[in-house]
Design a protein around this motif. Sequence first.
Motif, PDB file in Angstrom:
ATOM      1  N   ALA A   1     -11.612   8.454 -31.240  1.00 42.08           N
ATOM      2  CA  ALA A   1     -12.851   9.059 -30.741  1.00 42.08           C
ATOM      3  C   ALA A   1     -12.617   9.762 -29.415  1.00 42.08           C
ATOM      4  CB  ALA A   1     -13.931   7.997 -30.604  1.00 42.08           C
ATOM      5  N   ILE A   2     -11.811   9.144 -28.543  1.00 43.91           N
ATOM      6  CA  ILE A   2     -11.501   9.774 -27.256  1.00 43.91           C
ATOM      7  C   ILE A   2     -10.694  11.042 -27.482  1.00 43.91           C
ATOM      8  CG2 ILE A   2     -10.168   9.495 -25.131  1.00 43.91           C
ATOM      9  CD1 ILE A   2     -11.007   6.518 -25.193  1.00 43.91           C
ATOM     10  N   ASN A   3      -9.697  10.991 -28.363  1.00 40.10           N
ATOM     11  CA  ASN A   3      -8.902  12.186 -28.664  1.00 40.10           C
ATOM     12  C   ASN A   3      -9.769  13.301 -29.239  1.00 40.10           C
ATOM     13  OD1 ASN A   3      -6.487  11.115 -27.791  1.00 40.10           O
ATOM     14  ND2 ASN A   3      -5.896  10.367 -29.814  1.00 40.10           N
ATOM     15  N   ASP A   4     -10.674  12.950 -30.139  1.00 39.80           N
ATOM     16  CA  ASP A   4     -11.564  13.951 -30.716  1.00 39.80           C
ATOM     17  C   ASP A   4     -12.505  14.532 -29.675  1.00 39.80           C
ATOM     18  OD1 ASP A   4     -10.361  13.573 -33.129  1.00 39.80           O
ATOM     19  OD2 ASP A   4     -11.976  12.312 -33.967  1.00 39.80           O
ATOM     20  N   ALA A   5     -12.943  13.697 -28.729  1.00 42.31           N
ATOM     21  CA  ALA A   5     -13.847  14.178 -27.693  1.00 42.31           C
ATOM     22  C   ALA A   5     -13.153  15.162 -26.767  1.00 42.31           C
ATOM     23  CB  ALA A   5     -14.395  13.002 -26.887  1.00 42.31           C
ATOM     24  N   TYR A   6     -11.894  14.882 -26.423  1.00 44.35           N
ATOM     25  CA  TYR A   6     -11.161  15.776 -25.540  1.00 44.35           C
ATOM     26  C   TYR A   6     -10.550  16.966 -26.260  1.00 44.35           C
ATOM     27  CZ  TYR A   6     -11.614  12.739 -21.524  1.00 44.35           C
ATOM     28  OH  TYR A   6     -12.105  12.019 -20.490  1.00 44.35           O
ATOM     29  N   ASN A   7     -10.334  16.843 -27.540  1.00 38.85           N
ATOM     30  CA  ASN A   7      -9.726  17.915 -28.313  1.00 38.85           C
ATOM     31  C   ASN A   7     -10.506  18.060 -29.620  1.00 38.85           C
ATOM     32  OD1 ASN A   7      -8.049  19.846 -29.274  1.00 38.85           O
ATOM     33  ND2 ASN A   7      -6.282  18.522 -29.589  1.00 38.85           N
ATOM     34  N   PRO A   8     -11.689  18.702 -29.576  1.00 43.93           N
ATOM     35  CA  PRO A   8     -12.526  18.767 -30.780  1.00 43.93           C
ATOM     36  C   PRO A   8     -11.898  19.550 -31.920  1.00 43.93           C
ATOM     37  CG  PRO A   8     -13.454  20.108 -29.024  1.00 43.93           C
ATOM     38  CD  PRO A   8     -12.290  19.364 -28.445  1.00 43.93           C
ATOM     39  N   ASN A   9     -11.007  20.480 -31.626  1.00 48.28           N
ATOM     40  CA  ASN A   9     -10.363  21.268 -32.679  1.00 48.28           C
ATOM     41  C   ASN A   9      -9.077  20.618 -33.163  1.00 48.28           C
ATOM     42  OD1 ASN A   9     -12.335  23.224 -32.536  1.00 48.28           O
ATOM     43  ND2 ASN A   9     -11.257  24.352 -30.942  1.00 48.28           N
ATOM     44  N   GLY A  10      -8.746  19.462 -32.646  1.00 49.27           N
ATOM     45  CA  GLY A  10      -7.485  18.804 -32.991  1.00 49.27           C
ATOM     46  C   GLY A  10      -7.371  18.494 -34.460  1.00 49.27           C
ATOM     47  N   SER A  11      -8.425  17.945 -35.046  1.00 43.88           N
ATOM     48  CA  SER A  11      -8.349  17.620 -36.475  1.00 43.88           C
ATOM     49  C   SER A  11      -8.339  18.888 -37.306  1.00 43.88           C
ATOM     50  CB  SER A  11      -9.518  16.721 -36.872  1.00 43.88           C
ATOM     51  OG  SER A  11     -10.737  17.399 -36.652  1.00 43.88           O
ATOM     52  N   GLN A  12      -9.045  19.905 -36.856  1.00 42.95           N
ATOM     53  CA  GLN A  12      -9.042  21.178 -37.580  1.00 42.95           C
ATOM     54  C   GLN A  12      -7.660  21.817 -37.504  1.00 42.95           C
ATOM     55  OE1 GLN A  12     -11.506  24.271 -35.901  1.00 42.95           O
ATOM     56  NE2 GLN A  12     -12.086  24.964 -37.935  1.00 42.95           N
TER      57      GLN A  12
END
Length: 114
Positions: free
Chosen positions: A39-50
Amino acid sequence: MNRYATAVLLSALSMTPLVHADELDGLFDNSIVSSISQAINDAYNPNGSQNRDDEDRRPDEDDRQRNSDDQRRYEDRHRQLEDRRRQLDDQQRQIDEQRRQLEDDERRLDDDFR
Protein backbone atom coordinates in the motif's frame (compact mmCIF):
# COMPACT_ATOMS: atom_id res chain seq x y z
CA MET A 1 14.87 -3.18 51.34
CA ASN A 2 14.91 0.09 49.55
CA ARG A 3 17.63 -1.17 47.19
CA TYR A 4 15.71 -4.37 46.58
CA ALA A 5 12.53 -2.47 45.67
CA THR A 6 14.52 -0.17 43.37
CA ALA A 7 16.11 -3.16 41.63
CA VAL A 8 12.73 -4.85 41.17
CA LEU A 9 11.20 -1.62 39.86
CA LEU A 10 14.08 -1.02 37.43
CA SER A 11 14.01 -4.58 36.17
CA ALA A 12 10.22 -4.40 35.73
CA LEU A 13 10.52 -1.15 33.80
CA SER A 14 13.33 -2.50 31.64
CA MET A 15 11.24 -5.55 30.71
CA THR A 16 8.18 -3.50 29.78
CA PRO A 17 9.48 -2.57 26.29
CA LEU A 18 10.27 -6.25 25.63
CA VAL A 19 6.73 -7.26 26.53
CA HIS A 20 5.31 -4.54 24.28
CA ALA A 21 7.62 -5.59 21.43
CA ASP A 22 6.48 -9.21 21.75
CA GLU A 23 2.85 -8.11 21.69
CA LEU A 24 3.46 -6.02 18.57
CA ASP A 25 5.25 -8.91 16.86
CA GLY A 26 2.24 -11.07 17.54
CA LEU A 27 -0.05 -8.51 15.92
CA PHE A 28 1.96 -8.17 12.75
CA ASP A 29 2.50 -11.25 10.69
CA ASN A 30 4.12 -11.30 7.25
CA SER A 31 0.91 -10.90 5.28
CA ILE A 32 -0.05 -7.73 7.13
CA VAL A 33 3.44 -6.28 6.76
CA SER A 34 3.55 -7.10 3.04
CA SER A 35 0.08 -5.60 2.52
CA ILE A 36 1.10 -2.41 4.29
CA SER A 37 4.37 -2.16 2.37
CA GLN A 38 2.50 -2.74 -0.93
CA ALA A 39 0.00 0.00 0.00
CA ILE A 40 2.86 2.38 0.80
CA ASN A 41 4.60 1.54 -2.49
CA ASP A 42 1.37 2.08 -4.41
CA ALA A 43 0.78 5.38 -2.63
CA TYR A 44 4.23 6.69 -3.52
CA ASN A 45 4.29 5.18 -6.99
CA PRO A 46 0.70 4.99 -8.30
CA ASN A 47 1.83 4.02 -11.81
CA GLY A 48 4.11 1.27 -10.50
CA SER A 49 1.66 -1.56 -11.01
CA GLN A 50 0.69 -0.19 -14.41
CA ASN A 51 4.37 -0.01 -15.39
CA ARG A 52 4.80 -3.62 -14.34
CA ASP A 53 1.87 -4.57 -16.56
CA ASP A 54 3.44 -2.64 -19.43
CA GLU A 55 6.76 -4.35 -18.82
CA ASP A 56 4.99 -7.71 -18.83
CA ARG A 57 3.40 -6.85 -22.18
CA ARG A 58 6.50 -5.33 -23.77
CA PRO A 59 8.33 -8.59 -24.38
CA ASP A 60 5.29 -9.89 -26.28
CA GLU A 61 5.11 -6.69 -28.30
CA ASP A 62 8.88 -6.76 -28.82
CA ASP A 63 8.67 -10.40 -29.89
CA ARG A 64 5.85 -9.59 -32.30
CA GLN A 65 7.80 -6.63 -33.69
CA ARG A 66 10.95 -8.75 -33.99
CA ASN A 67 8.99 -11.55 -35.67
CA SER A 68 7.41 -9.03 -38.01
CA ASP A 69 10.84 -7.60 -38.87
CA ASP A 70 12.23 -11.09 -39.35
CA GLN A 71 9.28 -12.01 -41.58
CA ARG A 72 9.74 -8.84 -43.64
CA ARG A 73 13.47 -9.53 -44.06
CA TYR A 74 12.70 -13.11 -45.06
CA GLU A 75 10.16 -12.00 -47.65
CA ASP A 76 12.55 -9.36 -49.02
CA ARG A 77 15.35 -11.88 -49.32
CA HIS A 78 13.00 -14.42 -50.88
CA ARG A 79 11.93 -11.85 -53.48
CA GLN A 80 15.57 -11.06 -54.23
CA LEU A 81 16.32 -14.74 -54.75
CA GLU A 82 13.27 -15.16 -57.00
CA ASP A 83 14.37 -12.13 -59.03
CA ARG A 84 17.85 -13.60 -59.36
CA ARG A 85 16.32 -16.94 -60.43
CA ARG A 86 14.30 -15.17 -63.14
CA GLN A 87 17.41 -13.36 -64.34
CA LEU A 88 19.32 -16.62 -64.54
CA ASP A 89 16.43 -18.26 -66.37
CA ASP A 90 16.40 -15.40 -68.87
CA GLN A 91 20.14 -15.68 -69.32
CA GLN A 92 19.82 -19.43 -69.80
CA ARG A 93 17.15 -18.91 -72.49
CA GLN A 94 19.42 -16.45 -74.25
CA ILE A 95 22.33 -18.87 -74.08
CA ASP A 96 20.12 -21.70 -75.36
CA GLU A 97 18.94 -19.49 -78.22
CA GLN A 98 22.54 -18.57 -79.07
CA ARG A 99 23.50 -22.23 -78.98
CA ARG A 100 20.68 -23.12 -81.40
CA GLN A 101 21.80 -20.34 -83.70
CA LEU A 102 25.35 -21.58 -83.52
CA GLU A 103 24.25 -25.12 -84.32
CA ASP A 104 22.18 -23.83 -87.22
CA ASP A 105 25.18 -21.90 -88.50
CA GLU A 106 27.36 -25.00 -88.22
CA ARG A 107 24.82 -27.08 -90.16
CA ARG A 108 24.61 -24.50 -92.89
CA LEU A 109 28.35 -24.34 -93.09
CA ASP A 110 28.57 -28.14 -93.34
CA ASP A 111 25.80 -28.15 -95.96
CA ASP A 112 27.52 -25.45 -97.96
CA PHE A 113 30.79 -27.38 -98.13
CA ARG A 114 29.31 -30.75 -99.06
